[in-house]
Write an enzyme that holds these catalytic residues in place. Structure first.
Site, PDB file in Angstrom:
ATOM      1  N   ARG A  62      -7.125  -7.273  -5.619  1.00 14.95           N
ATOM      2  CA  ARG A  62      -6.143  -7.243  -4.661  1.00 14.95           C
ATOM      3  C   ARG A  62      -6.941  -7.130  -3.004  1.00 14.95           C
ATOM      4  O   ARG A  62      -8.254  -6.867  -3.352  1.00 14.95           O
ATOM      5  CB  ARG A  62      -5.401  -6.064  -4.483  1.00 14.95           C
ATOM      6  CG  ARG A  62      -4.615  -5.948  -5.533  1.00 14.95           C
ATOM      7  CD  ARG A  62      -3.879  -4.486  -5.658  1.00 14.95           C
ATOM      8  NE  ARG A  62      -2.741  -4.127  -4.705  1.00 14.95           N
ATOM      9  CZ  ARG A  62      -1.324  -4.576  -4.804  1.00 14.95           C
ATOM     10  NH1 ARG A  62      -1.025  -5.187  -6.248  1.00 14.95           N
ATOM     11  NH2 ARG A  62      -0.536  -4.335  -4.282  1.00 14.95           N
ATOM     12  N   GLU A  94       8.523 -10.117  -5.544  1.00 17.76           N
ATOM     13  CA  GLU A  94       9.606  -9.221  -5.945  1.00 17.76           C
ATOM     14  C   GLU A  94      10.401  -9.109  -4.428  1.00 17.76           C
ATOM     15  O   GLU A  94       9.830  -8.678  -3.627  1.00 17.76           O
ATOM     16  CB  GLU A  94       9.345  -8.027  -6.341  1.00 17.76           C
ATOM     17  CG  GLU A  94      10.748  -7.390  -6.891  1.00 17.76           C
ATOM     18  CD  GLU A  94      10.542  -5.891  -7.366  1.00 17.76           C
ATOM     19  OE1 GLU A  94       9.488  -5.325  -7.693  1.00 17.76           O
ATOM     20  OE2 GLU A  94      11.534  -5.263  -7.766  1.00 17.76           O
ATOM     21  N   LYS A 105       4.278  -1.801  -0.635  1.00 20.91           N
ATOM     22  CA  LYS A 105       5.563  -1.786  -0.031  1.00 20.91           C
ATOM     23  C   LYS A 105       6.443  -0.538  -0.238  1.00 20.91           C
ATOM     24  O   LYS A 105       7.247  -0.481   0.999  1.00 20.91           O
ATOM     25  CB  LYS A 105       6.545  -2.892  -0.798  1.00 20.91           C
ATOM     26  CG  LYS A 105       6.153  -4.377  -0.713  1.00 20.91           C
ATOM     27  CD  LYS A 105       7.051  -5.420  -1.264  1.00 20.91           C
ATOM     28  CE  LYS A 105       6.555  -6.029  -2.391  1.00 20.91           C
ATOM     29  NZ  LYS A 105       7.241  -6.921  -3.220  1.00 20.91           N
TER      30      LYS A 105
HETATM   31  P1  ATP Z   1       3.040  -4.148  -3.702  1.00 25.56           P
HETATM   32  O1  ATP Z   1       2.499  -3.303  -4.709  1.00 25.56           O
HETATM   33  O2  ATP Z   1       2.491  -3.998  -2.294  1.00 25.56           O
HETATM   34  O3  ATP Z   1       4.572  -3.751  -3.492  1.00 25.56           O
HETATM   35  P2  ATP Z   1       3.689  -6.208  -5.136  1.00 25.56           P
HETATM   36  O4  ATP Z   1       2.414  -6.379  -6.049  1.00 25.56           O
HETATM   37  O5  ATP Z   1       4.613  -5.224  -5.754  1.00 25.56           O
HETATM   38  O6  ATP Z   1       3.210  -5.306  -3.993  1.00 25.56           O
HETATM   39  P3  ATP Z   1       5.126  -8.407  -5.298  1.00 25.56           P
HETATM   40  O7  ATP Z   1       6.249  -9.105  -4.556  1.00 25.56           O
HETATM   41  O8  ATP Z   1       5.331  -8.215  -6.715  1.00 25.56           O
HETATM   42  O9  ATP Z   1       4.390  -7.188  -4.580  1.00 25.56           O
HETATM   43  O10 ATP Z   1       3.802  -9.563  -5.379  1.00 25.56           O
HETATM   44  C1  ATP Z   1       3.847 -10.762  -5.286  1.00 25.56           C
HETATM   45  C2  ATP Z   1       2.708 -11.431  -5.725  1.00 25.56           C
HETATM   46  O11 ATP Z   1       1.602 -10.956  -4.788  1.00 25.56           O
HETATM   47  C3  ATP Z   1       1.886 -10.842  -6.968  1.00 25.56           C
HETATM   48  O12 ATP Z   1       1.303 -12.068  -7.787  1.00 25.56           O
HETATM   49  C4  ATP Z   1       0.813  -9.762  -6.532  1.00 25.56           C
HETATM   50  O13 ATP Z   1      -0.259  -9.850  -7.359  1.00 25.56           O
HETATM   51  C5  ATP Z   1       0.302 -10.297  -5.279  1.00 25.56           C
HETATM   52  N1  ATP Z   1      -0.180  -9.377  -4.155  1.00 25.56           N
HETATM   53  C6  ATP Z   1       0.656  -8.460  -4.034  1.00 25.56           C
HETATM   54  N2  ATP Z   1      -0.340  -7.557  -3.252  1.00 25.56           N
HETATM   55  C7  ATP Z   1      -1.541  -7.971  -3.137  1.00 25.56           C
HETATM   56  C8  ATP Z   1      -2.649  -7.641  -2.483  1.00 25.56           C
HETATM   57  N3  ATP Z   1      -2.987  -6.688  -1.901  1.00 25.56           N
HETATM   58  N4  ATP Z   1      -3.815  -8.698  -2.578  1.00 25.56           N
HETATM   59  C9  ATP Z   1      -3.452  -9.938  -3.179  1.00 25.56           C
HETATM   60  N5  ATP Z   1      -2.567 -10.211  -3.855  1.00 25.56           N
HETATM   61  C10 ATP Z   1      -1.220  -9.187  -3.859  1.00 25.56           C
HETATM   62 MG    MG Z   2       6.200  -5.364  -7.206  1.00 29.21          MG
HETATM   63 MG    MG Z   3       3.111  -3.293  -6.974  1.00 26.27          MG
END
Ligand code: ATP
Ligand code: MG
Ligand code: MG
Length: 569
Positions: free
Chosen positions: A275, A32, A285
């Site tokens: 994760r 995102e 984020k």
């Molecule tokens: P955050 O929760 O840190 O804001 P997010 O999951 O909302 O991160 P996205 O931009 O939606 O971030 O994530 C893109 C991809 O990266 C998704 O498939 C998510 O599952 C993966 N991802 C995000 N954080 C991690 C992590 N700590 N370890 C492994 N994969 C991750």
């Molecule tokens: Mg997200």
């Molecule tokens: Mg998230």
């Protein structure tokens, strides 16, 4: 965790190829664009891009831009830069917003099939009706609206007739499901917000699960890999894919085939992995955004930040990061990795690849009085002790050098192996020097050492191998360049800054010692380095020429990691 190549996801992919379920692998990385990528994303990127590449398949980069209020083109660009820096290349670059027209037609199909309805409950009412883990939900009073009424109301939602939040389109699934995600989840909401891609075309926006599953289906993703928090969403993911059935309804793809997108629709399978978490840091984020906005760090690319931009500026190479993440493997078990493991991987990578240079961070002048004032020579140094391919360089040497203040002690502690009054040390590559005089100012501070160089111990002389207790690094005071050294350490001083059970938040756990700026000297060859060149400064640590601020005339080096683990609680 299983080592790379044999983890549970790769086994599934191999089985799907062997059984003929798929002839071709297609994955996607779906960030995102609401912030910068962080270290955790590296696992997802390596999994999505890596698995596709291992089988000659494709991985799309898709921006999941369904939440226009929080998204920004700045992030869209930074995410692309970071993926390329890590060394991966996407197949197609797509946006979920490319498919808004398809999502809209698919919603109309669901309404026509009696599988979606327009609901007038407010957000609070929806929550109250939804029930809980222990209590089934109650059906919305609007659940049994006629198909005609639903079609009419949805058309008016789309036309922008209603204010934000007045109505939602909900999937009609099962209010008694033990999985709360299946209790008639919203699939479209009203939001009169301009979108970074579609402008003001849409007053309604699709919800994440609906948009994500259908985007995967549209792109013909075979394996949709994501983190464990989406496990409970998988039944809804499958519901959307199966009930819209894009693979059997090419007419629903008209809005994108008209724009020239190929019809690749297929049925994807979601698989979840754990994760990547690291101690002494935060990786959501939202929290990273707060650190930036509250000025607690110097921006998204502050070298203390776990963002890829920060880690890069700190001096981590893509190779080191990939080595770190691949060694951790993939599993379904959530765990938190020791920060030391990350640092040790960097040390390992740097030990092999970083050329050696000399720098003095807290300088003390040392005049060698038996050399003439105009003594000037160039000494030959190997750039790497174990790798001849790194070549040699010339290092200037005169009758005055800087050594580290902490390498001299007037009253040495027990076991001291460095310089003392009347003691001898080897100046690396130059010979053995003796301190014969300590010069002090009026306040008693040491301002200079004076001494002599043993001319029989010069490189190539018979006495060069003579044993002395210590070897010191140094720089030539006449040609060294003044430099700034930025010393970074962990941003937080507790292992789990996210733990707020004692009423404290991560803001209360910031390490006040996480940044120190020091001023010393580097040998001329290091000053000339291009930005992002990394070195081992002998006896001090691994450093990188700052990506933004380093200049040959005003060098700036960030400490990437110390030579040994020195973190103490
Ligand atoms: P955050 O929760 O840190 O804001 P997010 O999951 O909302 O991160 P996205 O931009 O939606 O971030 O994530 C893109 C991809 O990266 C998704 O498939 C998510 O599952 C993966 N991802 C995000 N954080 C991690 C992590 N700590 N370890 C492994 N994969 C991750
Ligand atoms: Mg997200
Ligand atoms: Mg998230």
């Amino acid at each position: 965790s299983a080592p790379v190549g044999t983890d549970f996801i790769r086994n599934i992919v191999r089985d799907d190829l062997a059984s003929g379920k798929h002839a071709h692998i297609k994955t996607r990385f779906p960030p995102e664009p609401n912030g910068y990528l962080h270290l955790g994303h590296t696992r997802a990127i390596m999994t999505d891009f890596g698995i596709a590449a291992e089988h000659g398949g494709e991985c799309n980069l898709r921006f999941d831009d369904t939440n226009p209020a929080k998204e920004d083109p700045e992030y869209v660009q930074a995410i692309q830069d970071d993926i390329a820096w890590l060394g991966f290349q996407w197949h197609d670059l797509r946006h979920a917003s490319d498919y808004f027209g398809v999502f809209h037609l698919a919603a109309i199909k669901l309404i026509q099939d009696g599988k979606a309805f327009v609901c007038d409950l407010s957000a609070d009412e929806v929550r109250a009706y939804r029930g809980s883990l222990t209590e089934p939900g109650r059906p919305s009073p609007f659940r049994d609206r006629s198909i005609e009424e639903n079609l009419d109301l949805f058309a008016r939602m789309r036309a922008g007739e209603f204010p934000d939040g007045a109505r939602t389109l909900r999937a009609k699934i099962d209010m008694a499901s033990p999985n709360i995600n299946m209790r008639d989840p919203a699939i479209f909401r009203i939001k009169h917000v301009e979108h970074q891609n579609t402008g003001n075309e849409w007053p309604i926006y699709p919800m994440y699960d609906y948009a994500h599953s259908l985007s995967d289906a549209i792109e013909g993703i075979t394996h949709s890999l994501c983190t464990l928090e989406f496990e409970d969403h998988r039944p809804l993911y499958d519901w959307c894919v199966d009930n819209v059935a894009l693979h059997d309804h090419p007419e629903l793809l008209a809005p994108i085939t008209e724009k020239g997108f190929p019809n690749e629709a297929a049925k994807p399978r979601q698989i979840e992995f754990s994760r990547l978490n690291l101690d002494y840091t935060v990786m959501s984020k939202r929290k990273l955004m707060a650190l930036v906005q509250e000025g607690l760090v110097d921006g998204w690319d502050d070298p203390r930040m776990p963002t890829l931009q920060g880690i890069r500026r700190r001096g981590y190479s893509p190779q080191a990061l990939r080595l770190f993440v691949s060694r951790l493997g993939l599993s379904k078990q959530n765990s938190t990795i020791d920060y030391t493991v990350l640092e040790n991987t960097l040390r390992e990578d740097m030990d092999v690849r970083a050329e050696r240079r000399m720098a003095v961070i807290e300088p003390l002048r040392f005049v060698l009085t038996n050399l003439p004032d105009d003594h000037a020579e160039l000494l030959n140094f190997h750039n790497h002790p174990k790798n001849a391919e790194c070549g040699d360089r010339k290092v200037a040497f005169s009758n005055t050098v800087y050594i580290e203040r902490e390498d001299f002690a007037e009253v040495p502690p027990k076991g001291w192996k460095r310089l003392v009054p009347d003691g001898e040390v080897r100046l690396r590559g130059a010979g053995i020097a003796k301190c014969t005089e300590v010069v002090k100012d009026a306040d008693g501070n040491i301002v200079e050492l004076r001494g002599t160089l043993d001319l029989e111990s010069r490189p190539g002389m018979p006495g060069a191998e003579r044993k002395v207790k210590g070897t010191l690094h140094w720089v030539d005071a006449k040609t060294a360049v003044p430099a700034e050294f930025r010393h970074y350490d962990r941003l937080f001083n507790v292992a789990d800054p996210d733990d707020d059970s004692d009423g404290k938040t991560y803001r209360d756990h910031l390490n006040p010692e996480s940044k120190h700026v020091l001023h010393g000297f580097v040998e001329a060859a290091a000053a000339q380095a291009a930005a992002e060149t990394f070195y081992q400064f002998e006896r001090i640590g691994y450093y990188v020429a700052d990506r933004k601020d380093h200049r040959a005339s005003a060098p700036v080096f960030n400490r990437s990691v110390t030579l040994r683990d020195t973190w103490m609680q």
